[in-house]
Motif scaffolding. Structure first.
Motif, mmCIF file in Angstrom:
data_model
loop_
_atom_site.group_PDB
_atom_site.id
_atom_site.type_symbol
_atom_site.label_atom_id
_atom_site.label_comp_id
_atom_site.label_asym_id
_atom_site.label_seq_id
_atom_site.Cartn_x
_atom_site.Cartn_y
_atom_site.Cartn_z
ATOM 1 N N LEU A 1 -11.098 -6.060 7.703
ATOM 2 C CA LEU A 1 -9.890 -6.141 7.724
ATOM 3 C C LEU A 1 -9.193 -7.583 8.900
ATOM 4 O O LEU A 1 -8.583 -8.668 7.903
ATOM 5 C CB LEU A 1 -8.644 -5.116 7.741
ATOM 6 C CG LEU A 1 -8.165 -3.963 6.444
ATOM 7 C CD1 LEU A 1 -7.787 -2.744 6.749
ATOM 8 C CD2 LEU A 1 -7.576 -4.555 5.087
ATOM 9 N N PHE B 1 0.668 -1.454 0.041
ATOM 10 C CA PHE B 1 0.197 -0.592 0.188
ATOM 11 C C PHE B 1 1.022 1.290 0.066
ATOM 12 O O PHE B 1 1.881 1.495 0.482
ATOM 13 C CB PHE B 1 -1.180 -0.047 0.773
ATOM 14 C CG PHE B 1 -2.117 -1.099 1.289
ATOM 15 C CD1 PHE B 1 -3.296 -0.786 -0.101
ATOM 16 C CD2 PHE B 1 -2.022 -2.250 2.014
ATOM 17 C CE1 PHE B 1 -3.785 -1.842 0.197
ATOM 18 C CE2 PHE B 1 -3.222 -3.495 1.503
ATOM 19 C CZ PHE B 1 -4.056 -3.120 0.617
ATOM 20 N N ARG C 1 -11.318 -10.861 7.648
ATOM 21 C CA ARG C 1 -10.614 -11.718 6.244
ATOM 22 C C ARG C 1 -8.652 -11.636 6.224
ATOM 23 O O ARG C 1 -8.744 -12.617 5.907
ATOM 24 C CB ARG C 1 -10.666 -9.902 4.809
ATOM 25 C CG ARG C 1 -9.679 -11.170 4.192
ATOM 26 C CD ARG C 1 -8.835 -9.831 3.297
ATOM 27 N NE ARG C 1 -8.223 -8.902 3.234
ATOM 28 C CZ ARG C 1 -7.346 -8.825 3.022
ATOM 29 N NH1 ARG C 1 -6.955 -9.126 1.896
ATOM 30 N NH2 ARG C 1 -6.346 -8.135 3.549
ATOM 31 N N LEU D 1 -7.803 6.085 1.398
ATOM 32 C CA LEU D 1 -8.051 4.751 2.626
ATOM 33 C C LEU D 1 -9.162 4.007 1.826
ATOM 34 O O LEU D 1 -9.288 2.867 2.049
ATOM 35 C CB LEU D 1 -8.333 5.026 4.221
ATOM 36 C CG LEU D 1 -8.482 3.879 5.091
ATOM 37 C CD1 LEU D 1 -7.887 3.139 5.536
ATOM 38 C CD2 LEU D 1 -9.445 4.838 6.452
ATOM 39 N N GLY E 1 6.277 -4.480 1.486
ATOM 40 C CA GLY E 1 5.400 -3.635 1.785
ATOM 41 C C GLY E 1 5.575 -2.390 2.808
ATOM 42 O O GLY E 1 4.800 -1.253 2.598
ATOM 43 N N ASN E 2 6.083 -2.854 3.474
ATOM 44 C CA ASN E 2 6.009 -2.363 5.170
ATOM 45 C C ASN E 2 6.858 -1.202 4.630
ATOM 46 O O ASN E 2 6.629 -0.567 5.841
ATOM 47 C CB ASN E 2 6.109 -2.820 6.357
ATOM 48 C CG ASN E 2 5.413 -3.566 7.381
ATOM 49 O OD1 ASN E 2 4.662 -2.899 7.239
ATOM 50 N ND2 ASN E 2 6.204 -3.816 8.223
ATOM 51 N N LEU F 1 5.230 1.467 3.170
ATOM 52 C CA LEU F 1 4.106 1.942 3.682
ATOM 53 C C LEU F 1 4.605 3.070 4.138
ATOM 54 O O LEU F 1 4.043 4.116 4.442
ATOM 55 C CB LEU F 1 3.503 0.966 4.163
ATOM 56 C CG LEU F 1 2.065 1.427 4.631
ATOM 57 C CD1 LEU F 1 0.747 0.628 4.376
ATOM 58 C CD2 LEU F 1 2.382 1.942 6.512
ATOM 59 N N ALA G 1 -1.216 -1.915 9.739
ATOM 60 C CA ALA G 1 -0.811 -0.650 9.207
ATOM 61 C C ALA G 1 -2.271 0.207 9.124
ATOM 62 O O ALA G 1 -2.519 0.577 9.243
ATOM 63 C CB ALA G 1 -0.282 -0.644 7.957
ATOM 64 N N LEU G 2 -2.892 -0.636 7.822
ATOM 65 C CA LEU G 2 -3.559 0.379 7.305
ATOM 66 C C LEU G 2 -5.239 -0.123 8.406
ATOM 67 O O LEU G 2 -5.981 0.878 9.034
ATOM 68 C CB LEU G 2 -4.202 -0.438 5.796
ATOM 69 C CG LEU G 2 -5.357 -0.126 5.156
ATOM 70 C CD1 LEU G 2 -4.551 0.623 4.204
ATOM 71 C CD2 LEU G 2 -5.544 -1.168 3.690
ATOM 72 N N ALA G 3 -5.577 -1.315 9.215
ATOM 73 C CA ALA G 3 -6.438 -1.366 9.769
ATOM 74 C C ALA G 3 -6.172 -1.206 11.323
ATOM 75 O O ALA G 3 -7.394 -0.072 11.532
ATOM 76 C CB ALA G 3 -6.413 -2.892 10.721
ATOM 77 N N SER H 1 -4.492 -11.391 7.057
ATOM 78 C CA SER H 1 -3.728 -11.266 5.990
ATOM 79 C C SER H 1 -3.776 -12.513 5.139
ATOM 80 O O SER H 1 -3.849 -13.531 5.934
ATOM 81 C CB SER H 1 -2.533 -10.787 6.589
ATOM 82 O OG SER H 1 -1.745 -9.487 7.330
ATOM 83 N N GLU I 1 1.150 -4.455 5.563
ATOM 84 C CA GLU I 1 0.745 -3.290 5.312
ATOM 85 C C GLU I 1 -0.784 -3.538 6.013
ATOM 86 O O GLU I 1 -1.333 -2.556 6.027
ATOM 87 C CB GLU I 1 0.843 -2.846 3.736
ATOM 88 C CG GLU I 1 0.428 -4.009 3.513
ATOM 89 C CD GLU I 1 1.464 -4.751 2.465
ATOM 90 O OE1 GLU I 1 2.530 -5.343 3.669
ATOM 91 O OE2 GLU I 1 1.406 -5.941 1.664
ATOM 92 N N ASP I 2 -1.264 -4.820 5.886
ATOM 93 C CA ASP I 2 -2.721 -4.664 6.344
ATOM 94 C C ASP I 2 -2.986 -4.360 7.957
ATOM 95 O O ASP I 2 -3.947 -4.162 8.325
ATOM 96 C CB ASP I 2 -3.087 -6.292 6.654
ATOM 97 C CG ASP I 2 -3.301 -6.831 5.006
ATOM 98 O OD1 ASP I 2 -3.220 -5.764 3.484
ATOM 99 O OD2 ASP I 2 -3.138 -8.029 4.483
ATOM 100 N N LEU J 1 -12.171 -1.677 9.104
ATOM 101 C CA LEU J 1 -11.641 -1.970 10.443
ATOM 102 C C LEU J 1 -11.793 -3.452 10.320
ATOM 103 O O LEU J 1 -11.222 -4.882 10.461
ATOM 104 C CB LEU J 1 -11.377 -1.811 10.990
ATOM 105 C CG LEU J 1 -11.336 -2.463 12.332
ATOM 106 C CD1 LEU J 1 -9.597 -1.709 12.177
ATOM 107 C CD2 LEU J 1 -11.196 -1.334 14.006
ATOM 108 N N ILE K 1 3.657 -1.436 12.157
ATOM 109 C CA ILE K 1 3.713 -0.163 12.222
ATOM 110 C C ILE K 1 2.061 -0.294 12.928
ATOM 111 O O ILE K 1 1.366 -0.100 11.403
ATOM 112 C CB ILE K 1 3.990 -0.050 10.760
ATOM 113 C CG1 ILE K 1 5.221 -0.702 10.105
ATOM 114 C CG2 ILE K 1 3.938 1.238 10.431
ATOM 115 C CD1 ILE K 1 6.018 0.557 11.429
#
Lengths: 289, 283
Positions: free
Chosen positions: A276, A32, A279, A224, A95-96, A99, B87-89, A281, B84-85, A273, B31
């Motif tokens: 996510l 992301f 679901r 978002l 990805g981290n 971000l 972080a997004l949450a 990761s 990143e999941d 929220l 993160i």
């Protein structure tokens, strides 16, 4: 009818476009990317700044076109530059890192804007004073731009889906190793992705600038909702992202109309929220390296 | 309290919050963009209870327990969400929290917030010019540094490194994942919650804008300084550079809004640079 045309459809189109860009960056850079939010902010600020200057020289309506042009140039240049840089910088599974770096970039851009012009809203001076007759209804220029610009951009996305860069993006999401083996690397499709992403984010940024003005955090909501839209239907395709974003845009307006405008963020972000967490990761990510 | 001492208190508060947040970033590679909501939960729980007439110590105890539970929630969310999941949450959670606090007028005071927040009464101690908030923040910073350095050694460190690398591997090896997450979550929640309480006591008022997304990024930026060789002292340096320097710039005549802008600019650049330098590099 006015609500549908003035609010719901433009919002749905714009969220759909944001979701397409988030999905494209997710496929390209494997993470992301807050740069989507940064470019929406830069597009909105550029629009307001140039349109206000141009209004005194060429009149209010042509000034909108000047603002759109300037905003487009800046956003496309930024998106192309970042996509090419990012494609070389961030490898698979980083990805981290993407971000964090892009989040830092977004906050720095917001901070620079606050330091330069102060906090709060910056808006195009003439935008609130012009109501234009459209389909028998008096709509603001922001709504008309959201409808027409958004619809044109959606058509453009549907056309772009058949191009090499878009097919490359979908292949990268499906099977990155195979894609790279046959020469579909992120660096090769970064240019096309950047150009399209920049154009779409120009539409998103200018829409926000026209309907309520630009604020230093104007990019957060499209990012978002775009991210949630890109994930909503569980498919990595651009079409699914477009539909996901549009669904959330309509849901956002429905919550504002039928529940409570102030609680719209609570309901929508709460849904994101829960989505996510439920679901989770992907198994591959939990398994790790 | 003089301006310089006031800045020192704010630096200590962010050092404490950053140190507590660093356990998430360093030990679990998580993160979070929800630090401000934990900081704000500490501040608001304390402020609301104090407003209702409860004395400072029990109010603070309840606020710390609330934040500890929140911290546990954040740590255990990492069982399902990574990278990143996660972080997004946390970003979504931060926005939900912010909207809730801004709109629950009867409880939180809405956009106007809560004022007249009392401080701890340590009049029995011979503190001189040292404010209770400063003393407690200083002690808490040292405690957080001691705890986090203890956690970065031995079996715990090996366990978190395995968990970071692969959730499934850590379950397969029979590592005490739950106890590990509980320790991290408790240290995070208690540390950031206490920082929130001290922040509220120092300012004597709170409103939602003090705990927006930007503050999450600021705490994250401060915490990321701990990823340098300086570790705990790096977090302190981060708090000084990102929080202290822009505050001190006001002494040079810079307006509050511009100082905030510079704070965000510096914080954002720090996050980007530290992120580029430290994250993603394999151990």
């Amino acid at each position: 009818m006015t609500t549908l045309l003035a609010i719901a459809l433009p919002r749905a189109l714009v969220y759909g476009l944001a979701a397409v860009v988030v999905r494209a960056q997710l496929s390209l850079l494997d993470g992301f990317d807050f740069t989507v939010a940064t470019l929406v902010l830069i597009a909105a600020e550029t629009f307001v700044w140039t349109a206000n200057i141009a209004a005194g020289l060429v009149g209010p309506i042509p000034a909108i076109l000047v603002g759109l042009g300037a905003s487009g140039i800046v956003a496309v240049a930024g998106a192309v530059g970042w996509s090419r840089l990012g494609a070389g910088l961030f490898g698979v599974g980083e990805g981290n890192r993407l971000l964090v770096v892009s989040l830092g970039g977004y906050v720095a851009a917001s901070g620079a804007i606050v330091a330069l012009r102060g906090p709060g809203v910056a808006s195009y001076s003439f935008v609130g004073t012009h109501s234009i007759s459209f389909a028998g209804l008096g709509l603001g220029s922001g709504s008309i731009f959201g409808l027409l610009g958004g619809a044109a951009a959606v058509v453009g996305v549907l056309w772009w889906r058949g191009s090499r860069s878009a097919l490359g993006l979908e292949l990268l999401s499906d099977d990155r190793e195979f894609a790279e083996e046959i020469g579909v690397t992120p660096t090769r499709i970064a240019l096309g992705t950047g150009v399209v992403g920049g154009v779409l984010l120009t539409v998103v940024g200018c829409y926000y600038a026209m309907i309520g003005g630009s604020t230093p955090d104007v990019g957060l909501a499209p990012f978002l909702f775009g991210a949630a839209g890109a994930l909503l239907y569980g498919s990595a395709t651009l079409r699914a992202a477009l539909l996901g974003g549009m669904t959330l845009g309509l849901a956002d307006v429905a919550v504002q109309l039928f529940i409570d405008p102030a609680m719209s963020s609570l309901v929508l972000f709460g849904a994101v929220l829960i989505f996510l967490v439920v679901r989770g990761s992907p198994r591959q990510a939990l398994r790790g390296s | 309290m003089s301006f310089a001492l006031g800045v020192l208190v704010v630096v200590l508060v962010f050092w404490l919050a950053g140190s507590a947040s660093a356990v998430l970033t360093d030990d679990l590679d998580l993160i979070s963009i929800a630090h401000a909501s934990v900081l704000g939960t500490g501040a608001y729980t304390y402020g609301i209870l104090a407003r209702e007439g409860l004395s400072p110590l029990p109010s603070a105890a309840i606020a710390v327990v609330t934040c500890a539970m929140l911290g546990l929630g954040v740590a255990f969310a990492s069982r399902r969400l990574v990278g990143e999941d996660f972080a997004l949450a946390t970003f979504a959670f931060q926005l939900v929290w912010f909207t809730l606090v801004s709109n629950l007028d009867s409880l939180t005071g809405g956009p106007l917030g809560i004022s007249g927040i009392p401080s701890f009464n340590l009049s029995a101690l011979p503190l001189g010019a040292v404010e209770p908030v400063m003393l407690i923040a200083g002690v808490a910073v040292l405690g957080a540094g001691w705890l986090s350095s203890g956690m970065s050694q031995g079996a715990f460190s090996v366990g978190t490194a395995t968990y970071r690398r692969s959730r499934e591997l850590s379950y397969g090896l029979g590592l005490p994942v739950n106890s590990m997450l509980a320790k991290v979550g408790l240290l995070y929640g208690v540390g950031v919650g206490l920082a929130g309480i001290l922040y509220a006591q120092h300012l004597t008022f709170i409103d939602p804008t003090l705990f927006g997304t930007w503050i999450s990024v600021e705490v994250l930026a401060v915490a990321l300084f701990g990823a340098t060789r300086l570790r705990h002292w790096g977090v302190g340096l981060g708090a000084f550079v990102l929080v202290g320097v822009p505050e001190l710039l006001r002494l040079a005549g810079l307006g509050a809004a511009r100082a905030d802008g510079i704070k965000m600019l510096l914080g954002g650049l720090a996050v980007a640079l530290v992120g580029l330098r430290s994250l993603g590099s394999e151990e």
